[in-house]
Every structure is written in C-alpha cells, then in structure tokens.
Design a protein around this motif. Structure first.
Motif, PDB file in Angstrom:
ATOM      1  N   ASP A 177     -10.249  -1.913  -1.232  1.00  0.00           N
ATOM      2  CA  ASP A 177      -9.191  -2.101  -2.218  1.00  0.00           C
ATOM      3  C   ASP A 177      -9.219  -3.501  -2.815  1.00  0.00           C
ATOM      4  OD1 ASP A 177      -8.277   0.457  -1.961  1.00  0.00           O
ATOM      5  OD2 ASP A 177      -6.538  -0.033  -0.717  1.00  0.00           O
ATOM      6  N   LEU A 178      -9.591  -4.488  -2.018  1.00  0.00           N
ATOM      7  CA  LEU A 178      -9.630  -5.860  -2.529  1.00  0.00           C
ATOM      8  C   LEU A 178     -10.694  -6.037  -3.610  1.00  0.00           C
ATOM      9  CD1 LEU A 178      -9.146  -7.962   0.745  1.00  0.00           C
ATOM     10  CD2 LEU A 178      -7.483  -7.561  -1.084  1.00  0.00           C
ATOM     11  N   ARG A 179     -11.663  -5.137  -3.647  1.00  0.00           N
ATOM     12  CA  ARG A 179     -12.702  -5.223  -4.690  1.00  0.00           C
ATOM     13  C   ARG A 179     -12.226  -4.631  -6.013  1.00  0.00           C
ATOM     14  NH1 ARG A 179     -15.629  -3.322  -0.031  1.00  0.00           N
ATOM     15  NH2 ARG A 179     -16.898  -4.994   0.878  1.00  0.00           N
ATOM     16  N   ASP A 180     -11.134  -3.870  -5.985  1.00  0.00           N
ATOM     17  CA  ASP A 180     -10.557  -3.295  -7.198  1.00  0.00           C
ATOM     18  C   ASP A 180      -9.573  -4.305  -7.787  1.00  0.00           C
ATOM     19  OD1 ASP A 180      -8.486  -1.881  -8.796  1.00  0.00           O
ATOM     20  OD2 ASP A 180      -9.623  -0.088  -8.275  1.00  0.00           O
ATOM     21  N   ASP A 181      -9.847  -4.787  -8.991  1.00  0.00           N
ATOM     22  CA  ASP A 181      -9.046  -5.872  -9.564  1.00  0.00           C
ATOM     23  C   ASP A 181      -7.564  -5.512  -9.657  1.00  0.00           C
ATOM     24  OD1 ASP A 181     -11.309  -7.392  -9.808  1.00  0.00           O
ATOM     25  OD2 ASP A 181     -11.588  -7.001 -11.949  1.00  0.00           O
ATOM     26  N   ALA A 182      -7.255  -4.299 -10.124  1.00  0.00           N
ATOM     27  CA  ALA A 182      -5.857  -3.917 -10.313  1.00  0.00           C
ATOM     28  C   ALA A 182      -5.141  -3.791  -8.970  1.00  0.00           C
ATOM     29  CB  ALA A 182      -5.770  -2.605 -11.088  1.00  0.00           C
ATOM     30  N   VAL A 183      -5.788  -3.153  -7.999  1.00  0.00           N
ATOM     31  CA  VAL A 183      -5.174  -3.000  -6.680  1.00  0.00           C
ATOM     32  C   VAL A 183      -5.036  -4.356  -6.001  1.00  0.00           C
ATOM     33  CG1 VAL A 183      -5.408  -1.953  -4.395  1.00  0.00           C
ATOM     34  CG2 VAL A 183      -6.017  -0.638  -6.433  1.00  0.00           C
ATOM     35  N   HIS A 184      -6.051  -5.203  -6.147  1.00  0.00           N
ATOM     36  CA  HIS A 184      -6.006  -6.554  -5.574  1.00  0.00           C
ATOM     37  C   HIS A 184      -4.812  -7.326  -6.114  1.00  0.00           C
ATOM     38  CE1 HIS A 184      -7.431 -10.900  -5.660  1.00  0.00           C
ATOM     39  NE2 HIS A 184      -7.239 -10.641  -4.382  1.00  0.00           N
ATOM     40  N   ALA A 185      -4.596  -7.262  -7.444  1.00  0.00           N
ATOM     41  CA  ALA A 185      -3.471  -7.967  -8.056  1.00  0.00           C
ATOM     42  C   ALA A 185      -2.143  -7.409  -7.550  1.00  0.00           C
ATOM     43  CB  ALA A 185      -3.550  -7.858  -9.573  1.00  0.00           C
ATOM     44  N   GLU A 186      -2.099  -6.107  -7.359  1.00  0.00           N
ATOM     45  CA  GLU A 186      -0.874  -5.466  -6.883  1.00  0.00           C
ATOM     46  C   GLU A 186      -0.562  -5.891  -5.446  1.00  0.00           C
ATOM     47  OE1 GLU A 186       0.335  -1.372  -8.473  1.00  0.00           O
ATOM     48  OE2 GLU A 186      -0.538  -0.957  -6.515  1.00  0.00           O
ATOM     49  N   ILE A 187      -1.589  -5.944  -4.601  1.00  0.00           N
ATOM     50  CA  ILE A 187      -1.391  -6.389  -3.222  1.00  0.00           C
ATOM     51  C   ILE A 187      -0.859  -7.814  -3.188  1.00  0.00           C
ATOM     52  CG2 ILE A 187      -2.559  -6.960  -1.056  1.00  0.00           C
ATOM     53  CD1 ILE A 187      -4.436  -4.597  -1.609  1.00  0.00           C
ATOM     54  N   LEU A 188      -1.481  -8.694  -3.987  1.00  0.00           N
ATOM     55  CA  LEU A 188      -1.056 -10.098  -4.019  1.00  0.00           C
ATOM     56  C   LEU A 188       0.404 -10.235  -4.441  1.00  0.00           C
ATOM     57  CD1 LEU A 188      -4.093 -12.055  -5.552  1.00  0.00           C
ATOM     58  CD2 LEU A 188      -3.211 -12.176  -3.219  1.00  0.00           C
ATOM     59  N   ALA A 189       0.834  -9.378  -5.364  1.00  0.00           N
ATOM     60  CA  ALA A 189       2.205  -9.475  -5.871  1.00  0.00           C
ATOM     61  C   ALA A 189       3.245  -9.206  -4.794  1.00  0.00           C
ATOM     62  CB  ALA A 189       2.389  -8.497  -7.030  1.00  0.00           C
ATOM     63  N   TRP A 190       2.862  -8.481  -3.730  1.00  0.00           N
ATOM     64  CA  TRP A 190       3.829  -8.117  -2.705  1.00  0.00           C
ATOM     65  C   TRP A 190       3.638  -8.853  -1.389  1.00  0.00           C
ATOM     66  CZ3 TRP A 190       8.015  -5.948  -4.294  1.00  0.00           C
ATOM     67  CH2 TRP A 190       7.989  -5.159  -5.443  1.00  0.00           C
ATOM     68  N   ILE A 191       2.680  -9.771  -1.317  1.00  0.00           N
ATOM     69  CA  ILE A 191       2.469 -10.550  -0.097  1.00  0.00           C
ATOM     70  C   ILE A 191       3.391 -11.760  -0.079  1.00  0.00           C
ATOM     71  CG2 ILE A 191       0.821 -12.017   1.123  1.00  0.00           C
ATOM     72  CD1 ILE A 191       0.322  -9.071   1.546  1.00  0.00           C
ATOM     73  N   ARG A 192       4.071 -11.977   1.041  1.00  0.00           N
ATOM     74  CA  ARG A 192       4.949 -13.136   1.228  1.00  0.00           C
ATOM     75  C   ARG A 192       4.366 -13.971   2.371  1.00  0.00           C
ATOM     76  NH1 ARG A 192       5.904 -11.150  -3.042  1.00  0.00           N
ATOM     77  NH2 ARG A 192       7.641  -9.734  -3.485  1.00  0.00           N
ATOM     78  N   ALA A 207       4.130 -12.359   6.065  1.00  0.00           N
ATOM     79  CA  ALA A 207       3.136 -12.703   7.080  1.00  0.00           C
ATOM     80  C   ALA A 207       3.696 -12.450   8.476  1.00  0.00           C
ATOM     81  CB  ALA A 207       2.732 -14.170   6.927  1.00  0.00           C
ATOM     82  N   ARG A 208       5.008 -12.646   8.662  1.00  0.00           N
ATOM     83  CA  ARG A 208       5.620 -12.425   9.966  1.00  0.00           C
ATOM     84  C   ARG A 208       5.503 -10.956  10.375  1.00  0.00           C
ATOM     85  NH1 ARG A 208       9.400 -15.064  13.065  1.00  0.00           N
ATOM     86  NH2 ARG A 208       9.665 -16.661  11.452  1.00  0.00           N
ATOM     87  N   THR A 209       5.816 -10.030   9.467  1.00  0.00           N
ATOM     88  CA  THR A 209       5.734  -8.616   9.838  1.00  0.00           C
ATOM     89  C   THR A 209       4.287  -8.143   9.926  1.00  0.00           C
ATOM     90  OG1 THR A 209       5.947  -7.923   7.517  1.00  0.00           O
ATOM     91  CG2 THR A 209       7.976  -8.091   8.812  1.00  0.00           C
ATOM     92  N   LEU A 210       3.376  -8.800   9.188  1.00  0.00           N
ATOM     93  CA  LEU A 210       1.960  -8.455   9.277  1.00  0.00           C
ATOM     94  C   LEU A 210       1.287  -9.095  10.483  1.00  0.00           C
ATOM     95  CD1 LEU A 210       0.895  -8.754   5.526  1.00  0.00           C
ATOM     96  CD2 LEU A 210       1.277  -6.651   6.833  1.00  0.00           C
ATOM     97  N   LEU A 211       2.032 -10.017  11.156  1.00  0.00           N
ATOM     98  CA  LEU A 211       1.539 -10.690  12.368  1.00  0.00           C
ATOM     99  C   LEU A 211       0.295 -11.509  12.094  1.00  0.00           C
ATOM    100  CD1 LEU A 211       1.979  -7.714  14.869  1.00  0.00           C
ATOM    101  CD2 LEU A 211       3.632  -9.482  14.283  1.00  0.00           C
ATOM    102  N   LEU A 212       0.252 -12.123  10.918  1.00  0.00           N
ATOM    103  CA  LEU A 212      -0.884 -12.965  10.542  1.00  0.00           C
ATOM    104  C   LEU A 212      -0.365 -14.325  10.091  1.00  0.00           C
ATOM    105  CD1 LEU A 212      -2.912 -10.343   8.470  1.00  0.00           C
ATOM    106  CD2 LEU A 212      -3.515 -11.218  10.732  1.00  0.00           C
ATOM    107  N   PRO A 213      -1.134 -15.399  10.335  1.00  0.00           N
ATOM    108  CA  PRO A 213      -0.713 -16.719   9.856  1.00  0.00           C
ATOM    109  C   PRO A 213      -0.610 -16.724   8.332  1.00  0.00           C
ATOM    110  CG  PRO A 213      -2.520 -16.892  11.438  1.00  0.00           C
ATOM    111  CD  PRO A 213      -2.399 -15.451  11.087  1.00  0.00           C
ATOM    112  N   GLY A 214       0.531 -17.185   7.820  1.00  0.00           N
ATOM    113  CA  GLY A 214       0.772 -17.148   6.386  1.00  0.00           C
ATOM    114  C   GLY A 214      -0.286 -17.844   5.551  1.00  0.00           C
ATOM    115  N   PRO A 215      -0.643 -19.094   5.854  1.00  0.00           N
ATOM    116  CA  PRO A 215      -1.652 -19.781   5.044  1.00  0.00           C
ATOM    117  C   PRO A 215      -2.994 -19.058   5.048  1.00  0.00           C
ATOM    118  CG  PRO A 215      -0.430 -21.355   6.368  1.00  0.00           C
ATOM    119  CD  PRO A 215      -0.022 -20.005   6.842  1.00  0.00           C
ATOM    120  N   LEU A 216      -3.397 -18.534   6.209  1.00  0.00           N
ATOM    121  CA  LEU A 216      -4.657 -17.798   6.287  1.00  0.00           C
ATOM    122  C   LEU A 216      -4.576 -16.517   5.469  1.00  0.00           C
ATOM    123  CD1 LEU A 216      -7.485 -17.271   7.467  1.00  0.00           C
ATOM    124  CD2 LEU A 216      -6.355 -16.203   9.433  1.00  0.00           C
ATOM    125  N   LEU A 217      -3.445 -15.807   5.579  1.00  0.00           N
ATOM    126  CA  LEU A 217      -3.271 -14.567   4.835  1.00  0.00           C
ATOM    127  C   LEU A 217      -3.383 -14.813   3.339  1.00  0.00           C
ATOM    128  CD1 LEU A 217      -2.458 -11.552   4.703  1.00  0.00           C
ATOM    129  CD2 LEU A 217      -0.066 -12.317   4.702  1.00  0.00           C
TER     130      LEU A 217
END
Length: 346
Positions: A177-192, A207-217
C-alpha cells in the motif's frame, strides 16, 4: 428502568465510541426531534483511495448503527433504521451524504442489553502482542451462531502454518500500500505521531495505539523507500511485526457483500461478534488492508481455501486472542459529530 425524555445526548455521546477505519469517525448526526434523527457520512473522513473505500464506508455505517442500537437498548430505546441503501459518492460537492434516518421507540431493558452495553464500553482494538493461549471454543461457537443468524459464515483457524501465512500477507500489504501514492497519502493523513497531535485531533491512528515510537513511525512512513532498503527495510519490518507476537488464531467473515444494504448489514454483524468476544475478555485486531488490497485479498482467500460464491465475499479478516489491556483510541467530542439544519456543526 424508564427511558429518558430527551434521549439523544446520552445515546449519541456513548455511541461515538464505535470503531471506524483508521479511527476516522465519519458518521455525523442531525437530530430532527426527540425521537428521530438523520445519519450522515462525512465524505472528507472516508477512505476513497482504498479499493473498497465505498463498501467499507457503509460497513462503518453499519457498525455505528449497531453501536447506537446497543446503547439504546440498554437505556430503554429500540432503534429502527430507515436507510437509503445507496453507495457513497466521494466525488460529490457536498461534504455530508445522508444515509437515512433512525427512530427511537421505548422498549423494556433486558439483562442481555445491559451486558452488551458493558461490553461495548470495554471494547478496544488490541495491537499488543497476544498471549499464546487458545480462545475458549464456546466463544467461537457463539460467533459462528451470530454470523449464521445474519447469513454469514465465521471461519477461523489455529493452524500454525496458515496463521503464519496470513500474518505475512498482512505485513506485506502495508508495504504494498505504501507504494500506491494515493493510499500512501491517505495513510499519512490519519497517522498521529505524538500524544499532543492525537489529543489535538482526537482521531486517527496514534503511535501510542499502534505501539510504535512516534518519531520512527512518522519518519518511516514519510520516507517509504526505506522499507525496500537492504538494511533498513528488514529492521522496520521486524519492528512492525513485533506487535504480532503470540498470534495463535485468526478469524474471517464471508457473506453477502454485493450492495450498500449488504455492507451495512455486514458492519452490524461484525460489531455483534466483537461484543461477544469482548464479553469473554478476548480482543480483536482487524486486518482491514488485506481486504481492501486486491492482491492481498486474492492471496488470503487462496491460502485459506475460501469459496465465496455469487454475490458473497470474504470481507473481514482479524486476529483475536488474549492480551494486556491496550491503550484507548481517542474520540472527538459529541459536538463535532452533530450537524444543525444547515449542515454546520451544531
């Protein structure tokens, strides 16, 4: 227990805890009077880039409708929908598309309704590592019955090889999905990526609910090419997969999925199953992108040996099991999902 004379504030405030794709919270409400309200879909909060963005918009509406019905039943109200049964139009100039109306009727409160509301209040998506212990077969039997009563089939597996294959398909879907420009942009729009950002918007995937470090995410998603680099790629994949530890069982739902009415009904049955799992202290984590990515969906149904049949499809895949309590996903305030007569926030 007597129903409250002005029920909407109480019911809508509780119902806003409903789960939604990317925690986008697209359902809005226009209250017409003390017994009738209109449900609308905020098209700016949809996921049009996804291959099944329109169907899953209506699945989300079904989840919300079942959430409202669950809350209403425990407070002495039966919720009767009168929906339009139309596909969403993400190309429309108006921001909100009407889904139809719901009407409240006083109804007696039964013990099952109270138990359902208690489960709804506790329900969360768990992306934490799961404990490698089996789920009680009685819980799976109840899920099977709930699905069958709605014309759907609940499939599940604990076969280690198949579980491993499907987890790998889910993992590869993100990279695809990250290789698809439109889907990639959509994912980025909803990441906190920070608690401050999540508190400010009270939506999206934190990042807290995804259990990943925010800066790395944030860095990894903005620089998507890193996922394919010889050294950085495997490291990022290991970090992402670390939350998948202990996955022992996977479940999926197959059933009618040919039109808007089917999609809404699917959302309703999914929440019923989710609440049945919650009552047994079992958590879920939907693998939504496996369904919305055509290549991944084909790989999933092939690996699981699913024969959907005419006008039916395997429309949901999720892991389930026991885990530590996950952090809550924030929700917008009730005022943000209410509209006045002119379509503006109430």
């Amino acid at each position: 227990m007597l129903p409250t004379p002005e029920p909407w504030p109480l019911l809508l405030d509780e119902a806003r805890a409903y789960p939604s794709p990317h925690n986008s919270q697209p359902i809005t409400v226009r209250v017409h009077d003390g017994r009738r309200a209109e449900l609308l879909y905020d098209l700016r909060r949809g996921l049009p880039a996804e291959n099944f963005g329109i169907p899953f918009g209506n699945v989300c509406a079904g989840v919300y409708l079942e959430s409202l019905a669950t809350v209403g039943a425990a407070h002495g109200w039966s919720v009767t929908p009168d929906l339009r049964g139309e596909d969403l139009d993400f190309g429309a100039t108006a921001r909100h598309q009407s889904l139809g109306t719901v009407t409240l009727t006083p109804a007696p409160v039964i013990d099952r309704a109270r138990a359902d509301l208690a489960a709804f209040r506790r329900r969360r998506t768990s992306r934490r590592p799961y404990r490698n212990i089996p789920v009680d077969p009685a819980v799976l039997a109840e899920a099977t019955t709930i699905a069958a009563d709605a014309g759907h089939h609940f499939g599940h597996t604990a076969r280690r090889a198949l579980v491993g294959d499907l987890v790998r398909i889910n993992q590869e879907t993100l990279f695809d999905d990250l290789r698809d420009d439109a889907v990639h942009a959509e994912i980025l729009a909803w990441i906190r990526t920070s608690d401050r950002q999540a508190e400010a918007t009270r939506d999206g995937l934190s990042a807290r609910t995804l259990l990943l470090p925010g800066p790395l995410l944030g860095f990894a998603l903005r620089h998507r090419g890193m996922w394919d680099l010889p050294l950085a790629g495997p490291l990022l994949r290991r970090i992402y997969l670390s939350t998948m530890r202990g996955v022992r069982e996977l479940g999926w739902l197959t059933g009618p999925f040919a039109g808007a009415a089917d999609h809404v009904a699917a959302g309703r049955v999914f929440l019923r199953i989710w609440l049945a799992f919650t009552k047994a202290d079992v958590y879920l984590h939907p693998f939504g992108t496996v369904i919305t990515n055509p290549r991944s969906h084909e790989a999933f149904v092939s690996a699981a040996g699913i024969d959907s049949g005419e006008n039916r499809m395997a429309w949901m895949l999720f892991r389930y099991g026991h885990s530590a309590e996950p952090p809550p996903a924030l929700r917008r305030e009730l005022s943000a999902m209410l509209l006045d007569g002119n379509g503006a926030p109430a």
